[in-house]
Design a protein around this motif. Sequence first.
Motif, PDB file in Angstrom:
ATOM      1  N   ALA A   2       0.848  -1.192   0.000  1.00 59.35           N
ATOM      2  CA  ALA A   2       0.000   0.000   0.000  1.00 59.35           C
ATOM      3  C   ALA A   2       0.881   1.239   0.000  1.00 59.35           C
ATOM      4  O   ALA A   2       2.059   1.185   0.365  1.00 59.35           O
ATOM      5  N   SER A   3       0.325   2.363  -0.417  1.00 57.08           N
ATOM      6  CA  SER A   3       1.094   3.602  -0.412  1.00 57.08           C
ATOM      7  C   SER A   3       1.357   4.046   1.027  1.00 57.08           C
ATOM      8  O   SER A   3       0.661   3.638   1.965  1.00 57.08           O
ATOM      9  N   VAL A   4       2.363   4.889   1.160  1.00 55.83           N
ATOM     10  CA  VAL A   4       2.665   5.437   2.487  1.00 55.83           C
ATOM     11  C   VAL A   4       1.448   6.189   3.024  1.00 55.83           C
ATOM     12  O   VAL A   4       1.083   6.053   4.195  1.00 55.83           O
ATOM     13  N   LEU A   5       0.783   6.953   2.173  1.00 53.31           N
ATOM     14  CA  LEU A   5      -0.410   7.696   2.595  1.00 53.31           C
ATOM     15  C   LEU A   5      -1.510   6.752   3.071  1.00 53.31           C
ATOM     16  O   LEU A   5      -2.121   6.985   4.125  1.00 53.31           O
ATOM     17  N   ASP A   6      -1.759   5.686   2.329  1.00 60.02           N
ATOM     18  CA  ASP A   6      -2.817   4.755   2.726  1.00 60.02           C
ATOM     19  C   ASP A   6      -2.487   4.078   4.052  1.00 60.02           C
ATOM     20  O   ASP A   6      -3.389   3.792   4.846  1.00 60.02           O
ATOM     21  N   ASN A   7      -1.208   3.823   4.313  1.00 58.18           N
ATOM     22  CA  ASN A   7      -0.815   3.276   5.613  1.00 58.18           C
ATOM     23  C   ASN A   7      -1.213   4.221   6.738  1.00 58.18           C
ATOM     24  O   ASN A   7      -1.682   3.786   7.792  1.00 58.18           O
ATOM     25  N   LEU A   8      -1.051   5.508   6.502  1.00 63.06           N
ATOM     26  CA  LEU A   8      -1.327   6.483   7.560  1.00 63.06           C
ATOM     27  C   LEU A   8      -2.818   6.740   7.757  1.00 63.06           C
ATOM     28  O   LEU A   8      -3.245   7.073   8.857  1.00 63.06           O
ATOM     29  N   ILE A   9      -3.590   6.594   6.701  1.00 68.98           N
ATOM     30  CA  ILE A   9      -5.034   6.807   6.821  1.00 68.98           C
ATOM     31  C   ILE A   9      -5.617   5.878   7.887  1.00 68.98           C
ATOM     32  O   ILE A   9      -6.534   6.243   8.620  1.00 68.98           O
ATOM     33  N   VAL A  10      -5.045   4.682   7.998  1.00 72.82           N
ATOM     34  CA  VAL A  10      -5.503   3.722   9.001  1.00 72.82           C
ATOM     35  C   VAL A  10      -5.393   4.306  10.409  1.00 72.82           C
ATOM     36  O   VAL A  10      -6.242   4.055  11.277  1.00 72.82           O
ATOM     37  N   ARG A  45      -2.115  13.315   5.662  1.00 68.56           N
ATOM     38  CA  ARG A  45      -1.226  14.228   4.934  1.00 68.56           C
ATOM     39  C   ARG A  45      -0.529  15.195   5.895  1.00 68.56           C
ATOM     40  O   ARG A  45       0.648  15.520   5.723  1.00 68.56           O
ATOM     41  N   GLU A  46      -1.251  15.644   6.920  1.00 65.02           N
ATOM     42  CA  GLU A  46      -0.640  16.517   7.924  1.00 65.02           C
ATOM     43  C   GLU A  46       0.491  15.800   8.651  1.00 65.02           C
ATOM     44  O   GLU A  46       1.551  16.392   8.900  1.00 65.02           O
ATOM     45  N   GLY A  70       8.228  15.056   7.470  1.00 64.64           N
ATOM     46  CA  GLY A  70       9.075  15.287   6.303  1.00 64.64           C
ATOM     47  C   GLY A  70       8.955  14.260   5.202  1.00 64.64           C
ATOM     48  O   GLY A  70       9.904  14.056   4.435  1.00 64.64           O
ATOM     49  N   LEU A  71       7.791  13.631   5.077  1.00 67.91           N
ATOM     50  CA  LEU A  71       7.612  12.587   4.068  1.00 67.91           C
ATOM     51  C   LEU A  71       6.531  12.912   3.048  1.00 67.91           C
ATOM     52  O   LEU A  71       6.017  12.013   2.381  1.00 67.91           O
ATOM     53  N   SER A  72       6.185  14.177   2.887  1.00 70.34           N
ATOM     54  CA  SER A  72       5.130  14.536   1.934  1.00 70.34           C
ATOM     55  C   SER A  72       5.432  14.025   0.529  1.00 70.34           C
ATOM     56  O   SER A  72       4.527  13.573  -0.185  1.00 70.34           O
ATOM     57  N   ALA A  73       6.699  14.064   0.141  1.00 67.66           N
ATOM     58  CA  ALA A  73       7.077  13.631  -1.211  1.00 67.66           C
ATOM     59  C   ALA A  73       6.935  12.127  -1.401  1.00 67.66           C
ATOM     60  O   ALA A  73       6.938  11.634  -2.540  1.00 67.66           O
ATOM     61  N   MET A  78       5.024   3.203  -2.697  1.00 69.86           N
ATOM     62  CA  MET A  78       4.695   1.989  -1.976  1.00 69.86           C
ATOM     63  C   MET A  78       5.557   1.910  -0.718  1.00 69.86           C
ATOM     64  O   MET A  78       6.770   2.181  -0.760  1.00 69.86           O
ATOM     65  N   ALA A  79       4.967   1.549   0.386  1.00 71.34           N
ATOM     66  CA  ALA A  79       5.701   1.521   1.655  1.00 71.34           C
ATOM     67  C   ALA A  79       6.881   0.562   1.604  1.00 71.34           C
ATOM     68  O   ALA A  79       7.884   0.772   2.283  1.00 71.34           O
ATOM     69  N   GLY A  80       6.783  -0.496   0.799  1.00 71.08           N
ATOM     70  CA  GLY A  80       7.863  -1.464   0.680  1.00 71.08           C
ATOM     71  C   GLY A  80       9.072  -0.933  -0.063  1.00 71.08           C
ATOM     72  O   GLY A  80      10.125  -1.580  -0.067  1.00 71.08           O
ATOM     73  N   ASP A  81       8.947   0.240  -0.694  1.00 70.88           N
ATOM     74  CA  ASP A  81      10.028   0.781  -1.514  1.00 70.88           C
ATOM     75  C   ASP A  81      10.788   1.925  -0.847  1.00 70.88           C
ATOM     76  O   ASP A  81      11.684   2.496  -1.460  1.00 70.88           O
ATOM     77  N   ILE A  82      10.439   2.275   0.382  1.00 70.24           N
ATOM     78  CA  ILE A  82      11.105   3.418   1.018  1.00 70.24           C
ATOM     79  C   ILE A  82      12.249   2.942   1.913  1.00 70.24           C
ATOM     80  O   ILE A  82      12.317   1.768   2.289  1.00 70.24           O
ATOM     81  N   SER A  83      13.144   3.861   2.263  1.00 72.19           N
ATOM     82  CA  SER A  83      14.336   3.514   3.034  1.00 72.19           C
ATOM     83  C   SER A  83      13.999   3.216   4.497  1.00 72.19           C
ATOM     84  O   SER A  83      12.894   3.496   4.970  1.00 72.19           O
ATOM     85  N   GLN A  84      14.985   2.663   5.198  1.00 69.25           N
ATOM     86  CA  GLN A  84      14.796   2.354   6.617  1.00 69.25           C
ATOM     87  C   GLN A  84      14.514   3.616   7.421  1.00 69.25           C
ATOM     88  O   GLN A  84      13.638   3.633   8.296  1.00 69.25           O
ATOM     89  N   GLU A  85      15.235   4.697   7.141  1.00 70.42           N
ATOM     90  CA  GLU A  85      14.974   5.948   7.855  1.00 70.42           C
ATOM     91  C   GLU A  85      13.557   6.433   7.594  1.00 70.42           C
ATOM     92  O   GLU A  85      12.843   6.850   8.520  1.00 70.42           O
ATOM     93  N   ASP A  86      13.116   6.357   6.330  1.00 64.48           N
ATOM     94  CA  ASP A  86      11.767   6.815   5.996  1.00 64.48           C
ATOM     95  C   ASP A  86      10.703   5.917   6.629  1.00 64.48           C
ATOM     96  O   ASP A  86       9.622   6.389   6.995  1.00 64.48           O
ATOM     97  N   ARG A  87      11.013   4.630   6.776  1.00 61.84           N
ATOM     98  CA  ARG A  87      10.078   3.745   7.480  1.00 61.84           C
ATOM     99  C   ARG A  87       9.947   4.160   8.941  1.00 61.84           C
ATOM    100  O   ARG A  87       8.855   4.121   9.516  1.00 61.84           O
ATOM    101  N   LYS A  88      11.070   4.553   9.556  1.00 66.70           N
ATOM    102  CA  LYS A  88      11.026   5.036  10.941  1.00 66.70           C
ATOM    103  C   LYS A  88      10.176   6.299  11.036  1.00 66.70           C
ATOM    104  O   LYS A  88       9.369   6.463  11.956  1.00 66.70           O
ATOM    105  N   ARG A  89      10.343   7.204  10.076  1.00 77.21           N
ATOM    106  CA  ARG A  89       9.550   8.428  10.061  1.00 77.21           C
ATOM    107  C   ARG A  89       8.075   8.118   9.807  1.00 77.21           C
ATOM    108  O   ARG A  89       7.180   8.738  10.410  1.00 77.21           O
ATOM    109  N   ALA A  90       7.817   7.150   8.925  1.00 77.55           N
ATOM    110  CA  ALA A  90       6.430   6.767   8.645  1.00 77.55           C
ATOM    111  C   ALA A  90       5.762   6.180   9.884  1.00 77.55           C
ATOM    112  O   ALA A  90       4.568   6.403  10.131  1.00 77.55           O
TER     113      ALA A  90
END
Length: 254
Positions: free
Chosen positions: A91-99, A131-132, A138-141, A146-158
Amino acid sequence: MLEIDSLSKHFGGLVAVDDVSTRIEAGKINAIIGPNGAGKTTFFNLISGTHLPSSGRILFKGQDVTKLGADQMARLGVARTFQSTALFDRASVLDNLIVGHRLRTRSGLWDVLTHSARLKQEERICREKAREALDFVGLSAMAERMAGDISQEDRKRAAVALALATVPSLMLLDEPAGGVNPEETEGLAELIRKLVKHGVTVCLVEHKMNMIMKLADRIMVLNYGKKIAEGTPAEIRANPAVIDAYLGSEHAEV
């Protein structure tokens, strides 16, 4: 904000947390440190409602929450991240956060079946909150990646953003800088400072002592499930029991 009185947790004959009393202060960065197996994650599991304590009491903003589950604690404003960042990788990073914001909604099965106005309104709000939260960390971009494609640091931020989307007043961070390099660690430390600046009290478990000593206002030290020390970073660095059990002489005050 959180008062813990004589908290214990037994797993059969194993005492994972042994008669621990402490306070998590509002508006501060509170840290818990100790060797592997010291009971840090179990302590987090108790105060977040994942496990029920064997004995003791937990008060959150003056309310007895000792027997509340994780979902109830989340609704009261206690958010939690984990050592291993679990996201829906397809799922997208955004869809993960909507949950994350769903626990603040009231729509039920009937709303889903009828596509009610309440459901549509709550879906819009969940998307806005997600989105907020992404913008805050710092992950708006990365929203549509897909959440599986982001870096370890970005996963921590997510993971922090997902917790933030639940609208917490207390955030429990379990090894937020685990598996990232020193530059990324400093960036995550700045994010934690930003959380507190914006009104979220933080309690974290972390093994990176240089980060903790610069970041934390108060530190509690666990060893074999027992609290062996508590105080400011300077007090902890100078404590002989902590040096012997965990820090080693390289972290001692000279």
